[in-house]
Design an enzyme around this catalytic site. Structure first.
Site, mmCIF file in Angstrom:
data_model
loop_
_atom_site.group_PDB
_atom_site.id
_atom_site.type_symbol
_atom_site.label_atom_id
_atom_site.label_comp_id
_atom_site.label_asym_id
_atom_site.label_seq_id
_atom_site.Cartn_x
_atom_site.Cartn_y
_atom_site.Cartn_z
ATOM 1 N N SER A 41 0.891 -1.352 0.028
ATOM 2 C CA SER A 41 -0.121 -0.153 0.073
ATOM 3 C C SER A 41 1.073 1.199 0.048
ATOM 4 O O SER A 41 0.370 2.425 -0.483
ATOM 5 C CB SER A 41 -1.038 -0.156 1.185
ATOM 6 O OG SER A 41 -0.321 -0.165 2.525
ATOM 7 N N HIS A 248 -0.724 5.774 6.845
ATOM 8 C CA HIS A 248 -0.187 5.897 5.552
ATOM 9 C C HIS A 248 0.217 7.320 4.974
ATOM 10 O O HIS A 248 -0.541 8.274 5.616
ATOM 11 C CB HIS A 248 -1.046 5.394 4.438
ATOM 12 C CG HIS A 248 -1.075 3.833 4.433
ATOM 13 N ND1 HIS A 248 -1.931 3.028 5.501
ATOM 14 C CD2 HIS A 248 -0.711 2.866 3.629
ATOM 15 C CE1 HIS A 248 -1.947 1.736 5.126
ATOM 16 N NE2 HIS A 248 -1.016 1.700 4.221
#
Length: 267
Positions: A41, A248
């Site tokens: 990711s 993230h």
């Protein structure tokens, strides 16, 4: 003198007509790289928004560092098969097929999911400091024992399919700035999480160098932009509404933290 005067008259006429006379510059060849991006990711760009429709649950973003590089450099070909949730095993089984003998540049970010990044962070958020420290320690023990071999399998697979490619292994940012006033996790938990990320990056760097690859270390580029820092945050904090983007990089983290480090390593 007659030739000089004729040139002068021609230039004057061109100026009067608004025409620009320039020497023809030699055409520059387009970059010849055939670039393929692999990974999890952090490579697909989860948290950076602007996901491509074809990528589905892999969530490949046009703001991810591979896409930013491709847009800026315009290689001869570009393909990202990076996918949210990828492990070293799933990368080998589903992503390596994108490589070929003509691939000349490869980027890869992988390894965090093999030691349970997401599960660790859930434990830390929901169960407190003691459980958090224990979960990170268990992941560190697993990383020391297993991650070098798992990464070696990935790197050998890349070499087999693209033996002449330049390979850039891109690491992970450290999540927290320490020593600041910060709500949420305890200072002990934050320090332990950072310790775990540093271990993964260090093991990855060692494995990459051993394989003859370049390691792109993004840790220093995120300093001042981490969670609990006083600067603009380049990481998503815990978000219960959209748990998948938690921890993230934002679009700014991809462009300001990841992209320049990767480009310097790839060029």
């Amino acid at each position: 003198m007659r030739k000089t005067r004729l040139v002068s008259i021609a230039l004057s006429l061109a100026t009067a007509l608004g025409v620009s006379l320039t020497l023809a510059a030699p055409a520059q060849a387009a970059p010849a790289d055939r670039y393929v991006a692999l990974g999890d990711s952090y490579a697909s760009g989860v948290g950076a928004g602007s996901y491509t429709s074809e990528s589905g649950s892999c969530q490949r973003s046009t703001n991810a560092y591979p896409a930013l590089y491709a847009a800026a450099v315009k290689p001869a070909s570009y393909r990202s098969v990076a996918c949210s949730g990828a492990t070293t095993a799933s990368l080998i089984s589903t992503q390596l097929s994108a490589l070929s003998s003509t691939t000349s540049l490869v980027s890869v970010t992988v390894g965090g999911n093999d030691v349970g990044f997401s599960n660790i962070l859930s434990t830390c958020v929901l169960q407190g400091t003691t459980q958090c420290v224990a979960a990170v320690q268990a992941a560190q023990d697993k990383a020391r024992a297993q991650l070098p071999g798992l990464l070696r399998n990935v790197y050998n697979g890349i070499k087999t399919r693209s033996p002449d490619a330049r390979v850039v292994v891109v690491g992970y940012p450290v999540f927290y700035q320490l020593g600041t006033v910060c709500v949420g996790l305890s200072a002990t938990s934050r320090a332990k999480i950072n310790e775990g990320i540093n271990l993964i990056d260090d093991l990855t760097r060692t494995a990459a160098v051993s394989a003859g690859f370049t390691f792109a270390d993004v840790r220093s580029s995120f300093v001042g932009h981490q969670l609990c820092s006083y600067g603009t945050k380049w990481m998503h904090a815990l978000n219960f509404a959209t748990l998948g983007v938690s921890y993230h990089p934002t679009a700014a983290g991809q462009s300001g933290g990841y992209y320049p480090v990767f480009r310097a390593a790839a060029d």
